[in-house]
Design a protein around this motif. Structure first.
Motif, PDB file in Angstrom:
ATOM      1  N   PHE A  18      63.038   1.613 102.121  1.00 17.58           N
ATOM      2  CA  PHE A  18      63.649   0.294 102.250  1.00 17.58           C
ATOM      3  C   PHE A  18      62.784  -0.704 103.008  1.00 17.58           C
ATOM      4  O   PHE A  18      62.997  -1.905 102.918  1.00 17.58           O
ATOM      5  N   TYR A  19      61.792  -0.217 103.769  1.00 17.95           N
ATOM      6  CA  TYR A  19      60.964  -1.090 104.605  1.00 17.95           C
ATOM      7  C   TYR A  19      59.587  -1.367 104.016  1.00 17.95           C
ATOM      8  O   TYR A  19      58.824  -2.176 104.543  1.00 17.95           O
ATOM      9  N   LEU A 130      66.612   8.928 108.646  1.00 20.77           N
ATOM     10  CA  LEU A 130      65.765   9.024 107.467  1.00 20.77           C
ATOM     11  C   LEU A 130      66.486   8.490 106.228  1.00 20.77           C
ATOM     12  O   LEU A 130      65.907   7.775 105.407  1.00 20.77           O
ATOM     13  N   GLN A 131      67.756   8.805 106.090  1.00 20.55           N
ATOM     14  CA  GLN A 131      68.543   8.301 104.961  1.00 20.55           C
ATOM     15  C   GLN A 131      68.698   6.788 105.033  1.00 20.55           C
ATOM     16  O   GLN A 131      68.605   6.086 104.020  1.00 20.55           O
ATOM     17  N   LYS A 132      68.895   6.270 106.242  1.00 17.31           N
ATOM     18  CA  LYS A 132      69.126   4.833 106.408  1.00 17.31           C
ATOM     19  C   LYS A 132      67.888   3.998 106.109  1.00 17.31           C
ATOM     20  O   LYS A 132      68.003   2.810 105.794  1.00 17.31           O
ATOM     21  N   ARG A 135      64.086   7.214 103.163  1.00 15.98           N
ATOM     22  CA  ARG A 135      63.167   8.325 102.982  1.00 15.98           C
ATOM     23  C   ARG A 135      63.828   9.415 102.150  1.00 15.98           C
ATOM     24  O   ARG A 135      65.038   9.614 102.214  1.00 15.98           O
ATOM     25  N   GLY A 136      63.034  10.138 101.379  1.00 15.54           N
ATOM     26  CA  GLY A 136      63.586  11.141 100.483  1.00 15.54           C
ATOM     27  C   GLY A 136      63.477  12.560 100.996  1.00 15.54           C
ATOM     28  O   GLY A 136      63.741  13.503 100.253  1.00 15.54           O
ATOM     29  N   TYR A 202      64.465  -6.626 104.050  1.00 16.39           N
ATOM     30  CA  TYR A 202      64.406  -8.080 104.141  1.00 16.39           C
ATOM     31  C   TYR A 202      65.657  -8.705 103.520  1.00 16.39           C
ATOM     32  O   TYR A 202      66.263  -9.619 104.089  1.00 16.39           O
ATOM     33  N   ASN A 203      66.025  -8.195 102.336  1.00 13.45           N
ATOM     34  CA  ASN A 203      67.236  -8.703 101.675  1.00 13.45           C
ATOM     35  C   ASN A 203      68.469  -8.464 102.533  1.00 13.45           C
ATOM     36  O   ASN A 203      69.316  -9.353 102.690  1.00 13.45           O
TER      37      ASN A 203
END
Length: 381
Positions: A18-19, A130-132, A135-136, A202-203
């Motif tokens: 996400f980052y 990690l989920q937030k 990361r997989g 960012y979104n």
């Protein structure tokens, strides 16, 4: 003119974090075999265009190189080795690894191809965090991946960590640091979160769904990190990088010392003959350009001397060794006192910069305010 280092970009991921704002694509249904083939062609065009260069460091990054299957990754490594003058003379050959994406066969293949350093993207040892962040992998998979790499014979292993993440607590950060130290790896990179455009974070930030941690908390996390790692025998040789003696990242020093390097692959950046360049990012356009025998470069920037001097200062100050007066003099035929007299004086007075007489260094206070210090060295003409 040849450069001492090569960066190769693999833009595929099994899962998009996400980052992350690097040039990357979810690997499913992508033309991966075709990409590997044209990447090999670009490597020949750019690196071995005239004669094979003597290379000191190679770095395969992404995206996630280990998202490739074993044969695809082997082809990339073979193509890079074929383009350099003497693969056996390469001092450092790094591949980025995602936990859970490399089995024993893939690790052994990398060893056989000359890879002698791994950079493993752990980020955290807290599964919920990690989920937030998208990361997989799990914390356990990270531990298992590092153990497997060691069992195959890799000794030079770096672990990437992140702090300043939304909802990250000091307790979970200290746990991650402690768990990393238990793994006894010789190199640790730790970066604070930067919310970049074109990312999910960012979104969500614009929508008010996430909030970065306060700057004071982030600074405290950094101080906790430095204290724990230095107590454990790690040397903070760069603001975000810590190593056991002699285990610095030689490739990354290429960037911090403002040296030139080849960059190949979709979205890759390079620096050759005083020109910084960026490759085409979208896969279809990159592939088409290389297949047609055209340059993959979409933009380039001839770096003027003033800009080179700026970069020499704010990149070099990231390192523990700082910016050496003699090196600056030899490179630019002038002294940094002549170019930045007021800046050096003011930052020294503010105790953000330390002047040894032979080199300039950030103070501990300066490290916490690094970006503010670096901005002072931007010349205005």
């Amino acid at each position: 003119m040849t450069a001492p280092s090569i960066y190769v970009h693999i833009p595929f991921c099994e899962q998009i974090c996400f980052y992350c704002d690097f040039n990357k694509f979810y690997i499913k249904n992508q033309p991966v075999d075709e990409y590997v083939e044209v990447l090999g062609e670009e490597i020949k065009q750019v690196i071995a265009m005239d004669e094979k260069p003597s290379i000191e460091t190679i770095y395969i990054g992404g995206g996630t190189p280990t998202a490739l299957n074993e044969q695809q990754l082997k082809q990339v490594l073979d193509d890079v080795n074929a383009a350099v003058k003497d693969p056996a003379a390469v001092r450092e050959f790094t591949v980025e690894v995602n936990p859970g994406e490399a089995d024993r066969g893939k690790f052994q293949m990398m060893r056989d191809a000359g890879v002698n350093r791994l950079s493993i993207g752990v980020q955290s040892f807290d599964d919920k965090l990690l989920q937030k962040i998208g990361r997989g992998h799990s914390a356990e998979e990270a531990v298992e991946t590092i153990a497997l790499a060691k069992s195959v014979g890799f000794e030079n292993i770096s672990v990437d960590l992140m702090f300043g993440l939304p909802e990250q607590t000091m307790q979970t950060w200290k746990h991650t640091i402690a768990k990393t130290l238990e793994l006894d790896v010789p190199h640790i990179s730790a970066y604070s979160l930067k919310i970049e455009e074109k990312t999910m974070f960012y979104n969500w930030y614009r929508q008010g769904k996430i909030q970065p941690l306060p700057e004071d908390t982030e600074a405290e996390m950094y101080e906790v990190l430095v204290s724990a790692l230095t107590s454990a025998g790690y040397i903070p040789y760069e603001i975000s990088n810590f190593s056991k003696h002699g285990m610095d990242s030689e490739h990354n020093k290429t960037y911090w010392k403002n040296m030139e390097y080849y960059g190949v692959g979709a979205g890759a950046h390079g620096y050759l003959n005083g020109v910084r360049y960026a490759n085409i990012g979208p896969l279809p356009h990159y592939i088409k350009a290389v297949e047609n025998g055209e340059s993959a470069v979409k933009e380039h920037h001839e770096v003027p001397k003033t800009e080179m001097m700026e970069e020499e200062m704010f990149m070099g100050l990231r390192m523990k060794d700082g910016v050496e007066a003699d090196r600056f003099q030899d490179k630019f035929q002038t002294s940094y006192y002549e170019i930045f007299p007021d800046v050096i004086h003011d930052l020294t007075e503010q105790e953000l910069l330390y002047d040894s007489g032979r080199s300039l260094h950030l103070t501990e206070k300066g490290k916490l305010l690094g970006n503010e210090v670096f901005e002072k060295f931007l010349l205005v003409y």
